[in-house]
Design a protein around this motif. Structure first.
Motif, PDB file in Angstrom:
ATOM      1  N   GLU A   1       0.825  -1.210   0.000  1.00 24.76           N
ATOM      2  CA  GLU A   1       0.000   0.000   0.000  1.00 24.76           C
ATOM      3  C   GLU A   1       0.858   1.258   0.000  1.00 24.76           C
ATOM      4  O   GLU A   1       0.556   2.225  -0.690  1.00 24.76           O
ATOM      5  N   SER A   2       1.932   1.237   0.777  1.00 23.62           N
ATOM      6  CA  SER A   2       2.797   2.427   0.822  1.00 23.62           C
ATOM      7  C   SER A   2       3.512   2.642  -0.514  1.00 23.62           C
ATOM      8  O   SER A   2       3.780   3.781  -0.900  1.00 23.62           O
ATOM      9  N   GLN A   3       3.821   1.569  -1.237  1.00 29.78           N
ATOM     10  CA  GLN A   3       4.412   1.728  -2.563  1.00 29.78           C
ATOM     11  C   GLN A   3       3.429   2.396  -3.518  1.00 29.78           C
ATOM     12  O   GLN A   3       3.816   3.247  -4.310  1.00 29.78           O
ATOM     13  N   CYS A   4       2.172   2.054  -3.397  1.00 34.83           N
ATOM     14  CA  CYS A   4       1.142   2.677  -4.231  1.00 34.83           C
ATOM     15  C   CYS A   4       1.048   4.165  -3.911  1.00 34.83           C
ATOM     16  O   CYS A   4       1.047   5.005  -4.809  1.00 34.83           O
ATOM     17  N   ILE A   5       0.985   4.496  -2.623  1.00 43.82           N
ATOM     18  CA  ILE A   5       0.925   5.905  -2.206  1.00 43.82           C
ATOM     19  C   ILE A   5       2.202   6.631  -2.614  1.00 43.82           C
ATOM     20  O   ILE A   5       2.160   7.783  -3.050  1.00 43.82           O
ATOM     21  N   SER A   6       3.333   5.951  -2.512  1.00 45.54           N
ATOM     22  CA  SER A   6       4.609   6.550  -2.899  1.00 45.54           C
ATOM     23  C   SER A   6       4.624   6.905  -4.380  1.00 45.54           C
ATOM     24  O   SER A   6       5.140   7.961  -4.768  1.00 45.54           O
ATOM     25  N   ARG A   7       4.073   6.048  -5.204  1.00 41.35           N
ATOM     26  CA  ARG A   7       4.040   6.334  -6.647  1.00 41.35           C
ATOM     27  C   ARG A   7       3.142   7.528  -6.948  1.00 41.35           C
ATOM     28  O   ARG A   7       3.472   8.361  -7.793  1.00 41.35           O
ATOM     29  N   ILE A   8       2.013   7.611  -6.258  1.00 41.12           N
ATOM     30  CA  ILE A   8       1.117   8.760  -6.459  1.00 41.12           C
ATOM     31  C   ILE A   8       1.805  10.040  -6.005  1.00 41.12           C
ATOM     32  O   ILE A   8       1.769  11.064  -6.702  1.00 41.12           O
ATOM     33  N   TYR A   9       2.462   9.994  -4.848  1.00 39.03           N
ATOM     34  CA  TYR A   9       3.186  11.160  -4.330  1.00 39.03           C
ATOM     35  C   TYR A   9       4.294  11.577  -5.299  1.00 39.03           C
ATOM     36  O   TYR A   9       4.456  12.754  -5.614  1.00 39.03           O
ATOM     37  N   SER A  10       5.037  10.605  -5.798  1.00 41.25           N
ATOM     38  CA  SER A  10       6.119  10.880  -6.739  1.00 41.25           C
ATOM     39  C   SER A  10       5.578  11.512  -8.015  1.00 41.25           C
ATOM     40  O   SER A  10       6.166  12.458  -8.557  1.00 41.25           O
ATOM     41  N   LEU A  11       4.454  11.013  -8.494  1.00 37.90           N
ATOM     42  CA  LEU A  11       3.829  11.574  -9.690  1.00 37.90           C
ATOM     43  C   LEU A  11       3.414  13.030  -9.458  1.00 37.90           C
ATOM     44  O   LEU A  11       3.632  13.894 -10.318  1.00 37.90           O
ATOM     45  N   CYS A  12       2.853  13.324  -8.294  1.00 33.70           N
ATOM     46  CA  CYS A  12       2.458  14.701  -7.971  1.00 33.70           C
ATOM     47  C   CYS A  12       3.671  15.615  -7.905  1.00 33.70           C
ATOM     48  O   CYS A  12       3.642  16.745  -8.415  1.00 33.70           O
ATOM     49  N   ILE A  13       4.732  15.159  -7.285  1.00 33.64           N
ATOM     50  CA  ILE A  13       5.954  15.970  -7.184  1.00 33.64           C
ATOM     51  C   ILE A  13       6.511  16.243  -8.576  1.00 33.64           C
ATOM     52  O   ILE A  13       6.869  17.379  -8.910  1.00 33.64           O
TER      53      ILE A  13
END
Length: 158
Positions: free
Chosen positions: A120-132
């Motif tokens: 789950e944290s990898q999924c959130i990490s990818r979304i966060y990375s995409l936003c950045i």
């Protein structure tokens, strides 16, 4: 031509496999050194001198002191022996059950839960990375281009 194992080979393989499994449950234990990892080295090594001491000037009769030493040592020895004979196996059963439950919970609940959290944290990490990358990178790249023409000159005046 394929070589298939004979019945004797299969029997030998099965007996060796069973022997390995059996050996892991009935391994030899050391009856001399019963604390090989020294987990109780500092905790339960209690001698007479660690518990009872008479300072100079306050001494009991020598016979009383010797008999006290013998009584302490023998009673500690036999009390431990009797308690371990009566309660050793039931307590070992309880500890075995407890550690089996802990192992079961760790294997079937804790590790899968941690793995699920990591996924789950990898999924959130990818979304966060995409936003950045979408919003912050262009902003800071523009700031970098704005301030890239700034020149700083240091002068030392006397």
């Amino acid at each position: 031509m394929t070589c298939s194992p004979t019945m004797a080979d299969q029997y030998q393989y099965n007996t060796n496999e069973e022997k390995i499994v059996k050996d892991s449950h009935t391994k030899e234990i050391d009856l001399i050194n019963r604390d090989p990892k020294q987990i109780n080295e500092d905790v339960v090594k209690v001698e007479f001198e660690d518990v009872i001491a008479e300072p100079d000037g306050t001494h009991s009769l020598d016979g009383v002191w010797k008999l006290s030493y013998t009584t302490f040592t023998v009673s500690k020895y036999w009390c431990y022996r009797i308690l371990s004979a009566v309660f050793g196996i039931p307590v070992a059963l309880l500890w075995g059950f407890l550690f089996a439950c802990i192992s079961f919970c760790h294997i079937w609940a804790v590790v899968p839960c941690i793995k699920s959290c990591l996924i789950e944290s990898q999924c959130i990490s990818r979304i966060y990375s995409l936003c950045i990358q979408t919003f912050c990178d262009p902003f800071f790249e523009a700031l970098g281009k704005i301030f890239s023409s700034v020149r700083v000159a240091l002068r030392k005046e006397v």
